[in-house]
Design an enzyme around this catalytic site. Sequence first.
Site, PDB file in Angstrom:
ATOM      1  N   GLU A  43       5.386   1.735   2.860  1.00  0.00           N
ATOM      2  CA  GLU A  43       5.804   2.681   1.799  1.00  0.00           C
ATOM      3  C   GLU A  43       6.806   4.090   2.178  1.00  0.00           C
ATOM      4  OE1 GLU A  43       3.894   6.397  -0.847  1.00  0.00           O
ATOM      5  OE2 GLU A  43       2.923   5.889   1.028  1.00  0.00           O
ATOM      6  N   LYS A 119       5.104   3.380  -7.986  1.00  0.00           N
ATOM      7  CA  LYS A 119       3.939   3.871  -7.466  1.00  0.00           C
ATOM      8  C   LYS A 119       3.348   5.015  -9.012  1.00  0.00           C
ATOM      9  CE  LYS A 119       1.584   6.336  -3.605  1.00  0.00           C
ATOM     10  NZ  LYS A 119       1.293   7.251  -3.196  1.00  0.00           N
ATOM     11  N   CYS A 160       0.649   2.499  -1.423  1.00  0.00           N
ATOM     12  CA  CYS A 160      -0.598   3.888  -1.322  1.00  0.00           C
ATOM     13  C   CYS A 160      -1.791   3.647  -1.294  1.00  0.00           C
ATOM     14  CB  CYS A 160       0.478   4.606  -0.554  1.00  0.00           C
ATOM     15  SG  CYS A 160      -0.454   5.660   1.295  1.00  0.00           S
TER      16      CYS A 160
END
Length: 289
Positions: A43, A119, A160
């Site tokens: 990330e 995300k 994440c």
Amino acid sequence: MAIFTAAAVQMCSGTDIAENVAAMEKLVREAASSGATYVQTPEMTGALMRDRQALRATLRNEDSDGVAQAGARLARELGITLHIGSTAILVGDDSENGKVANRAFLFGPDGQRLATYDKIHMFDVDLDKGESWRESATYQPGEKSVVATLPFATLGMAVCYDLRFPQLFQAQALAGAEVLTVPAAFTRQTGEAHWHVLLRSRAIENGAFVIAAAQSGLHQDGRETFGHSLIVDPWGAILAEATSGEPQVVTAEIDTAKVGEARNKIPNLRNARTFDVARVGTQGQAAAE
């Protein structure tokens, strides 16, 4: 069914995008030279910046972003599938006020962009020792999960904090994902407590491989990340791990036949049932609706 070598690239990205791209390129080349045909970076490969104004000053849209351009070039030159774990991308034309995506890119061996993923879950948390994060202050959340069908495997994409939402990965597994991906920049505090158990849990729950390239170390913007880039098999065994905090590459052989074997042993995806939740009162009686 296919067998291929996967690599997770561990980085310590700073605030200089050009330096980070150079570091990424060196590590991706190392991964390819070791035989990896699928390579994943962490990330925020492009930069880790807590200063929002400084970050915004660097923003580009995906067609002119330097990290994405380098990713496409490297994938084509090395003949690999390259997964840029994520980088900050301007959505719209206004770098000062426009929206920002925490966007992952997947490039094929011909350099063509195969998929992108924004995300979904924003890291808005208050941890111990005064550590606080508000990702939603900068980034807009994505709205779609992405599953990419590749010649060697079907890949589910996540980033994440998404790791803490098992329903996302179950949906991907039910859609055919054999490999779940979680490029990350886990904080040291949360990583020490939860990183290994969460990644192994997502693998076991879904009978899938999990590949998680991580940021690691003390970064220029002051944050500290946990590292320990991992590749986990569908039975929950760790196949490869970055055991030091230094930038490095870890590789493992992925045999997608292992996915079917695990799911046949423990067919929880097939056995799942819908159900209602009954709330009960203090006397054990069902609460009135």
